[in-house]
Design a protein around this motif. Structure first.
Motif, PDB file in Angstrom:
ATOM      1  N   ALA A  69      -9.044  -1.894  -7.450  1.00 46.90           N
ATOM      2  CA  ALA A  69      -9.055  -1.429  -6.060  1.00 46.90           C
ATOM      3  C   ALA A  69     -10.970  -2.142  -5.274  1.00 46.90           C
ATOM      4  O   ALA A  69     -11.550  -1.744  -5.556  1.00 46.90           O
ATOM      5  N   LEU A 125      -1.104   2.998  -6.139  1.00 49.20           N
ATOM      6  CA  LEU A 125      -1.125   1.881  -5.100  1.00 49.20           C
ATOM      7  C   LEU A 125      -1.401   2.489  -3.210  1.00 49.20           C
ATOM      8  O   LEU A 125      -1.972   2.483  -2.442  1.00 49.20           O
ATOM      9  N   HIS A 126       0.185   3.658  -3.498  1.00 48.11           N
ATOM     10  CA  HIS A 126       0.164   4.218  -2.685  1.00 48.11           C
ATOM     11  C   HIS A 126      -1.290   5.494  -1.932  1.00 48.11           C
ATOM     12  O   HIS A 126      -1.420   5.541  -0.917  1.00 48.11           O
ATOM     13  N   ILE A 129      -4.491   4.327  -2.852  1.00 47.83           N
ATOM     14  CA  ILE A 129      -5.354   3.645  -2.298  1.00 47.83           C
ATOM     15  C   ILE A 129      -4.977   3.099  -0.795  1.00 47.83           C
ATOM     16  O   ILE A 129      -6.124   2.484   0.346  1.00 47.83           O
ATOM     17  N   ARG A 130      -3.725   2.419  -1.008  1.00 48.80           N
ATOM     18  CA  ARG A 130      -3.615   2.633   1.013  1.00 48.80           C
ATOM     19  C   ARG A 130      -3.250   3.905   1.550  1.00 48.80           C
ATOM     20  O   ARG A 130      -4.317   3.719   2.731  1.00 48.80           O
ATOM     21  N   ALA A 146      -5.137  -2.663  -0.556  1.00 52.82           N
ATOM     22  CA  ALA A 146      -3.656  -1.747  -1.651  1.00 52.82           C
ATOM     23  C   ALA A 146      -3.016  -2.935  -1.691  1.00 52.82           C
ATOM     24  O   ALA A 146      -2.348  -3.732  -3.341  1.00 52.82           O
ATOM     25  N   THR A 191      -4.990  -4.932  -4.225  1.00 52.09           N
ATOM     26  CA  THR A 191      -5.412  -4.651  -5.639  1.00 52.09           C
ATOM     27  C   THR A 191      -3.701  -4.391  -6.211  1.00 52.09           C
ATOM     28  O   THR A 191      -4.080  -4.888  -7.351  1.00 52.09           O
ATOM     29  N   PRO A 246       3.621  -4.739  -3.867  1.00 52.70           N
ATOM     30  CA  PRO A 246       2.627  -3.985  -3.517  1.00 52.70           C
ATOM     31  C   PRO A 246       3.394  -2.205  -2.627  1.00 52.70           C
ATOM     32  O   PRO A 246       3.412  -1.426  -3.113  1.00 52.70           O
TER      33      PRO A 246
END
Length: 323
Positions: free
Chosen positions: A34, A176-177, A179-180, A188, A191, A199
């Motif tokens: 990230a 990923l969630h 990071i989002r 995200a 990444t 994603p």
């Protein structure tokens, strides 16, 4: 100015005996991938534990840090384990329990991947809360921890300060969630591209529970799903989707649910809400325009669906994620 390492969000990955190697690699790889727009890392990831642990695959992992790392971590992640007290008899090393409970009490975000949820449950951190784990462990873990509101059909559960995922690849979805949630869709997505993974994935675990994988020969619903995604702003009926797939409505609905874990209408609504989220994050379009372009019709309908799916209004979502 480049972000100081000491200012980065600190993630402690807690390893225990019976460790699932993939689940250890997932958060270390995804969070270290990230980056912001200057390619500066956004997270520090450190592996910790009570001592050397044996992985399920027959090798030993020697963490660089002890349990004291949980005292400083902003987020604590527990990878899956396939043996040990939490997945056999509900027991947990008292030192590990104390460290997890203390981290949660001071406000650290607590996360598990796959059967790592059994560790959180054994520590009492999931009592009365919704949680996910691998569907194949549903009977065993569900029986050990009946106070937990288990959901064995979803890829992950976000319950605010405690997040849990289903097995293996669902750990990637959850990372990923996170990071989002922390940094928005663009980070995200960047990444995900670095990790060469999607994603976002549709549906839940239902699409993976021991059923034949649909043949990629045009006989399934994948082509129709792609067709629908190209026209989200337009009204699309179930009959039109079935007609595009050259199936009866009944056959199409059954195959669609087999392949995605959702009914066609549920799937379409999810895609429209997701498209609306992307537009809210990445454009300055008025909420009415976002609703129309997403196929939800009106700002009122968009507000209703966003409240139902993620619990916030479009304007509040935009304030959080629009950079």
């Amino acid at each position: 100015m480049r972000k100081n390492r000491a200012m980065r969000h600190l993630i402690a990955v807690l390893v225990l005996d019976g460790l699932v190697p993939f689940d250890l690699g997932t958060p270390t790889q995804v969070f270290l991938s990230a980056r912001d727009e200057t390619m500066t890392r956004l997270y520090d990831v450190r592996v910790c534990g009570p001592g050397p642990v044996t992985a399920e695959a027959g090798f030993t992992v020697v963490p660089d840090h002890g349990l004291e790392m949980l005292e400083a971590a902003d987020t604590v992640i527990v990878p899956g384990i396939h043996r040990g007290g939490p997945v056999t008899d509900g027991t947990l090393d008292p030192a590990v329990r104390e460290a997890l409970v203390a981290a949660a009490a001071r406000g650290a975000r607590i996360v598990s991947i796959c059967t790592g949820a059994s560790v959180l449950a054994a520590a009492g951190l999931l009592d009365g809360r919704p949680a996910a784990t691998h569907w194949a462990w549903a009977e065993r873990i569900g029986g050990l921890y009946p106070r937990v509101a288990w959901d064995f059909d979803v890829l992950f559960v976000d319950d605010g300060d405690v997040l849990t995922s289903a097995g293996v690849g669902a750990g990637v979805d959850l990372c990923l969630h996170i990071i989002r949630t922390d940094h928005g869709a663009s980070v995200a997505n960047r990444t995900a591209r670095r990790c060469v993974v999607p994603p976002w994935r549709d549906g839940g675990q239902a699409q993976y529970i021991e059923r034949p994988v649909p043949a990629a020969n045009g006989a399934g619903t994948e082509g129709t799903r792609a067709w629908v995604l190209d026209r989200l702003a337009d009204p699309v009926s179930l009959e039109e989707m079935a007609g595009h797939a050259r199936m009866s409505v009944r056959t199409f609905t059954r195959r669609f649910r087999d392949e995605t874990g959702l009914s066609p209408r549920q799937w379409l609504l999810r895609q429209r809400v997701e498209h609306a989220r992307i537009l809210l994050e990445s454009t300055d379009l008025a909420v009415d325009a976002v609703a129309r372009r997403s196929g939800l019709g009106s700002a009122t309908a968009l507000r209703q669906h966003m409240h139902a799916t993620i619990g916030v209004a479009p304007s509040a979502y935009r304030r959080t994620f629009r950079h």
